[in-house]
Scaffold this active site. Structure first.
Site, PDB file in Angstrom:
ATOM      1  N   HIS A   1      28.781 -24.084  14.688  1.00 47.85           N
ATOM      2  CA  HIS A   1      28.446 -23.061  13.697  1.00 47.85           C
ATOM      3  C   HIS A   1      29.433 -21.892  13.805  1.00 47.85           C
ATOM      4  O   HIS A   1      29.999 -21.445  12.796  1.00 47.85           O
ATOM      5  CB  HIS A   1      27.010 -22.581  13.930  1.00 47.85           C
ATOM      6  CG  HIS A   1      26.574 -21.480  13.025  1.00 47.85           C
ATOM      7  ND1 HIS A   1      25.712 -21.682  11.978  1.00 47.85           N
ATOM      8  CD2 HIS A   1      26.875 -20.154  13.007  1.00 47.85           C
ATOM      9  CE1 HIS A   1      25.504 -20.529  11.359  1.00 47.85           C
ATOM     10  NE2 HIS A   1      26.195 -19.580  11.975  1.00 47.85           N
ATOM     11  N   GLU A   2      29.642 -21.413  15.026  1.00 45.73           N
ATOM     12  CA  GLU A   2      30.549 -20.275  15.219  1.00 45.73           C
ATOM     13  C   GLU A   2      31.991 -20.666  14.906  1.00 45.73           C
ATOM     14  O   GLU A   2      32.753 -19.862  14.378  1.00 45.73           O
ATOM     15  CB  GLU A   2      30.425 -19.723  16.644  1.00 45.73           C
ATOM     16  CG  GLU A   2      29.031 -19.232  17.006  1.00 45.73           C
ATOM     17  CD  GLU A   2      28.408 -18.279  15.997  1.00 45.73           C
ATOM     18  OE1 GLU A   2      29.145 -17.489  15.373  1.00 45.73           O
ATOM     19  OE2 GLU A   2      27.184 -18.338  15.815  1.00 45.73           O
TER      20      GLU A   2
ATOM     21  N   HIS B   1      32.639 -20.326  11.196  1.00 49.28           N
ATOM     22  CA  HIS B   1      33.003 -18.947  10.856  1.00 49.28           C
ATOM     23  C   HIS B   1      34.475 -18.709  11.202  1.00 49.28           C
ATOM     24  O   HIS B   1      35.237 -18.177  10.394  1.00 49.28           O
ATOM     25  CB  HIS B   1      32.168 -17.938  11.654  1.00 49.28           C
ATOM     26  CG  HIS B   1      30.747 -17.820  11.232  1.00 49.28           C
ATOM     27  ND1 HIS B   1      30.357 -17.433   9.975  1.00 49.28           N
ATOM     28  CD2 HIS B   1      29.594 -18.002  11.926  1.00 49.28           C
ATOM     29  CE1 HIS B   1      29.032 -17.380   9.910  1.00 49.28           C
ATOM     30  NE2 HIS B   1      28.547 -17.730  11.094  1.00 49.28           N
TER      31      HIS B   1
END
Length: 156
Positions: free
Chosen positions: A67-68, A71
């Site tokens: 998820h990170e 980003h």
């Protein structure tokens, strides 16, 4: 697991799932409790909650890392990296990343409702935990004026 091992893990996941190297820092941050991780747009560093690893194991933590990294890679490419962006949502699905992290066991529950904003026109209620100035807001249903009252304490 220490920060060095996390750094290697993030670099490996970045190459395996995204095909792009991770060239910044990844560290554990024990203060993260309500979130599984954070990406910093200024420094491009990533922080991961060690509590998620302890509570749910490496599988869930790897989803948070992905998820990170979504980003991270989208931001560096100048594409939509925010949660609401369609590109971000599509990349999450493509790499099998978590949209949200699981709540930690024993996490603090929400605070009780102490105040109510009530519409003077239609009676719509808006429960609030904090005191709010009703003059700054209008009813979402009818645009009427609001009034603030203290909520009745619940027995128990």
């Amino acid at each position: 697991m220490d920060d060095r091992e996390l750094q290697n893990w993030v670099e490996r996941v970045s190459l395996d799932r995204f095909g792009i190297p991770f060239r910044h820092r990844a560290i554990f941050n024990a203060r993260l409790r309500s979130t599984g991780g954070r990406y910093f747009t200024k420094t491009h560093h990533i922080e991961i909650s060690p509590h998620q690893l302890a509570a749910y194991g490496p599988e869930e933590t790897e989803k948070i890392i992905k998820h990170e990294l979504c980003h991270y890679h989208l931001h560096l490419q100048g594409r939509g990296y925010k949660h609401r962006d369609p590109e971000f949502k599509a990349l999450l699905k493509q790499v099998g990343a978590a949209r949200y992290c699981k709540a930690l066991p024993g996490a603090r529950r929400t605070l009780p409702v102490k105040y109510l904003l009530i519409c003077r026109s239609c009676g719509q209620t808006y429960p609030r935990k904090r005191k709010t100035d009703p003059r700054k807001y209008a009813c979402g249903r009818c645009r009427g004026k609001l009034r603030l009252v203290e909520a009745e304490p619940r027995p128990g």
